[in-house]
Enzyme design. Structure first.
Site, PDB file in Angstrom:
ATOM      1  CG  HIS A   5     -34.922 -66.259 -87.123  1.00 45.32           C
ATOM      2  ND1 HIS A   5     -35.424 -66.590 -85.891  1.00 45.32           N
ATOM      3  CD2 HIS A   5     -34.921 -67.397 -87.840  1.00 45.32           C
ATOM      4  CE1 HIS A   5     -35.730 -67.872 -85.877  1.00 45.32           C
ATOM      5  NE2 HIS A   5     -35.427 -68.392 -87.054  1.00 45.32           N
ATOM      6  CE  LYS A  26     -32.193 -70.297 -87.523  1.00 42.44           C
ATOM      7  NZ  LYS A  26     -33.325 -70.995 -88.153  1.00 42.44           N
ATOM      8  CG  ASP A  44     -34.649 -68.137 -81.922  1.00 44.42           C
ATOM      9  OD1 ASP A  44     -34.939 -68.680 -83.010  1.00 44.42           O
ATOM     10  OD2 ASP A  44     -35.443 -67.415 -81.299  1.00 44.42           O
ATOM     11  NE  ARG A  98     -15.382 -81.496-106.405  1.00 46.46           N
ATOM     12  CZ  ARG A  98     -14.685 -82.470-106.911  1.00 46.46           C
ATOM     13  NH1 ARG A  98     -14.919 -82.884-108.139  1.00 46.46           N
ATOM     14  NH2 ARG A  98     -13.747 -83.050-106.199  1.00 46.46           N
TER      15      ARG A  98
END
Length: 137
Positions: A5, A26, A44, A98
């Protein structure tokens, strides 16, 4: 073969697999990458397979050349050919450092460099540069 997915884009044949839960962005990240010149491999769902020892990504045929733009609809895009997966980004996992350590995810026995999300305003530009260049450690 394995199906994820996930949404996948590519630059110069180098694929980025974008992971995360439904609604995390996404497809939005993929659209931003496409605006910077990336090609749409799959939205997808992404099919992964091995080819000559390389991890390749491609779209399931029913989804080829289609991407969802939330609030707009399903859009068509010129489909990119299958791409070698070299990078993954997980929008469902937060990065708290970071300068994070080098992380990997493994699919079909192949390790892939992993960047953690969630979405940040510069993420699409940084991922594009990482696809075109490399990370200095």
């Amino acid at each position: 073969m394995r199906q994820l997915h996930a949404t996948t884009v590519a630059l110069d044949g180098r694929g980025l697999v974008i992971l995360g839960p439904s609604g995390c962005g996404k497809s939005s990240l993929a659209l931003e990458m496409m605006a910077l010149g990336a090609g749409l491999v799959a939205d997808d769902r992404t099919d992964l397979r091995l080819s000559a020892g390389r991890l390749m990504a491609q779209a399931p045929l029913p989804l080829l050349g289609r991407i969802e733009a939330r609030g707009v609809g399903i859009l068509t895009a010129e489909p990119a050919p299958p791409a070698q997966v070299v990078l993954a980004c997980d929008l469902g996992r937060a990065e708290d450092q970071r300068l994070p350590p080098r992380r990997h995810v493994e699919w079909l026995g192949i390790p892939v460099l992993l960047v953690l999300g969630p979405y940040r305003p510069h993420l699409h530009a940084a991922l594009r540069q990482l696809l075109l260049g490399r990370r200095v450690d």
